[in-house]
Design a protein around this motif. Structure first.
Motif, mmCIF file in Angstrom:
data_model
loop_
_atom_site.group_PDB
_atom_site.id
_atom_site.type_symbol
_atom_site.label_atom_id
_atom_site.label_comp_id
_atom_site.label_asym_id
_atom_site.label_seq_id
_atom_site.Cartn_x
_atom_site.Cartn_y
_atom_site.Cartn_z
ATOM 1 N N UNK A 1 0.834 -1.202 0.000
ATOM 2 C CA UNK A 1 0.000 0.000 0.000
ATOM 3 C C UNK A 1 0.874 1.259 0.000
ATOM 4 N N UNK A 2 0.331 2.390 -0.460
ATOM 5 C CA UNK A 2 1.126 3.627 -0.542
ATOM 6 C C UNK A 2 1.592 4.103 0.826
ATOM 7 N N UNK A 3 2.680 4.876 0.866
ATOM 8 C CA UNK A 3 3.178 5.407 2.144
ATOM 9 C C UNK A 3 2.126 6.185 2.921
ATOM 10 N N UNK A 4 1.256 6.908 2.206
ATOM 11 C CA UNK A 4 0.224 7.685 2.888
ATOM 12 C C UNK A 4 -0.689 6.787 3.703
ATOM 13 N N UNK A 5 -0.994 5.593 3.194
ATOM 14 C CA UNK A 5 -1.829 4.644 3.926
ATOM 15 C C UNK A 5 -1.051 4.008 5.078
ATOM 16 N N UNK A 6 0.233 3.751 4.858
ATOM 17 C CA UNK A 6 1.052 3.158 5.914
ATOM 18 C C UNK A 6 1.162 4.090 7.117
ATOM 19 N N UNK A 7 1.207 5.392 6.849
ATOM 20 C CA UNK A 7 1.413 6.368 7.924
ATOM 21 C C UNK A 7 0.155 6.596 8.750
ATOM 22 N N UNK A 8 -1.011 6.317 8.180
ATOM 23 C CA UNK A 8 -2.253 6.630 8.878
ATOM 24 C C UNK A 8 -2.560 5.603 9.966
ATOM 25 N N UNK A 9 -2.882 6.116 11.158
ATOM 26 C CA UNK A 9 -3.304 5.245 12.262
ATOM 27 C C UNK A 9 -4.477 5.912 12.969
ATOM 28 N N UNK A 10 -5.614 5.267 12.914
ATOM 29 C CA UNK A 10 -6.776 5.811 13.616
ATOM 30 C C UNK A 10 -6.532 5.732 15.123
ATOM 31 N N UNK A 11 -7.422 6.320 15.896
ATOM 32 C CA UNK A 11 -7.237 6.364 17.339
ATOM 33 C C UNK A 11 -7.285 4.966 17.955
ATOM 34 N N UNK A 12 -8.057 4.059 17.356
ATOM 35 C CA UNK A 12 -8.101 2.685 17.863
ATOM 36 C C UNK A 12 -6.742 2.007 17.694
ATOM 37 N N UNK A 13 -6.122 2.178 16.527
ATOM 38 C CA UNK A 13 -4.798 1.581 16.306
ATOM 39 C C UNK A 13 -3.757 2.182 17.244
ATOM 40 N N UNK A 14 -3.928 3.453 17.610
ATOM 41 C CA UNK A 14 -2.991 4.098 18.526
ATOM 42 C C UNK A 14 -3.198 3.657 19.981
ATOM 43 N N UNK A 15 -4.240 2.871 20.219
ATOM 44 C CA UNK A 15 -4.507 2.421 21.573
ATOM 45 C C UNK A 15 -5.328 3.395 22.391
#
Length: 208
Positions: free
Chosen positions: A60-74
Motif C-alpha cells: 500500500x502507498x506510504x500515505x496509507x502506511x502512515x495513517x493510524x486511527x485512534x483505535x490503532x494508537x490504543x
C-alpha cells in the motif's frame, strides 16, 4: 492525523492491534495517491470478517502506511474498532491545538451508536469533537457538528450555526465571513485536485 502522547498502557494496547478485517478508513477517507475520493470504497478493499481488509496491504502507498486511527494508537477500547462502532475516530491538528474527529460511516450513525457517543463524552471536556460524514464531501455547506465542554454543541450547515446547551437550542447565528470564504476556497481546491487527478503525500483525508 495527530499522534497521542506517551502513555505506557496505551502503547501496550497499540502494540497488539492490527487492522484485521476493518477497512472503514479506506471508504471514508480521501487517498490522493490512489485517486480515491472520500466516501467511496477503495478498489483494493475486501469484505468479510475472514477475508476483509486491504488487498494490497503489503504494498500500500506510504500515505496509507502512515495513517493510524485512534483505535490503532490504543486510544480506544478493544471493542471500539471502527467497523464495529460505525465510524472512524482520530485526532486532528487545528492550529496549535487538537480536536477529535468522528467520521460517521453513514449520516446519523453517531446518534444511533452508544459507542461513538461514549467516545465523544470521554474526549469533549479536553478538546472539541467534530462529527462529519462522507456524504457530499465537496459541498462546503454540508452539515457537521462540534461538541464542546459543558454540554455545548454547535450544529453547522451552510453559514447557519445553531448553538445547543444540554440539547436545548439557545442561539442561532451566521458563520464569520472569513470562515465562510475559507470553506468555499478549500472546497474549490479539493475539487480541483480530484478533477486533475492530483496525487498528494499528506495523510488520508475526508475532504472536510
Amino acid at each position: 492525523m495527530a499522534e497521542l502522547g506517551s502513555d505506557p498502557e496505551r502503547e501496550r494496547r497499540a502494540a497488539g492491534r492490527r487492522c484485521g478485517p476493518c477497512s472503514l478508513c479506506c471508504t471514508l477517507l480521501r487517498v490522493d495517491a490512489l485517486d480515491k475520493p472520500a466516501g467511496r470504497d477503495c478498489i483494493h478493499q475486501r469484505s468479510g470478517e475472514a477475508s476483509g481488509g486491504c488487498g494490497i496491504h503489503d504494498t500500500r502507498p506510504p500515505v496509507c502506511r502512515a495513517y493510524r486511527c485512534l483505535w490503532l494508537q490504543g486510544g480506544l477500547e478493544d471493542d471500539e474498532r471502527p467497523d464495529r462502532i460505525g465510524g472512524v475516530v482520530d485526532l486532528e491538528t487545528v492550529g496549535v491545538g487538537l480536536r477529535l474527529g468522528i467520521r460517521e460511516a453513514q449520516r446519523g450513525r453517531y446518534d444511533a451508536s452508544p459507542a461513538l457517543q461514549s467516545i465523544a463524552a470521554r474526549y469533549r471536556e479536553q478538546m472539541p469533537v467534530r462529527i462529519t460524514d462522507a456524504e457530499d464531501v465537496l459541498n462546503p455547506d454540508r452539515p457537521f457538528r462540534v461538541l464542546l465542554a459543558d454540554g455545548v454543541e454547535q450544529r453547522v450547515e451552510g453559514d447557519r450555526v445553531e448553538i445547543y446547551r444540554e440539547g436545548v437550542l439557545v442561539e442561532t447565528r451566521r458563520l464569520p465571513w472569513a470562515e465562510r470564504i475559507g470553506r468555499r476556497l478549500a472546497g474549490w481546491w479539493r475539487a480541483r485536485g480530484l478533477d486533475s487527478g492530483a496525487r498528494g503525500s499528506s495523510a488520508p483525508d475526508d475532504s472536510r
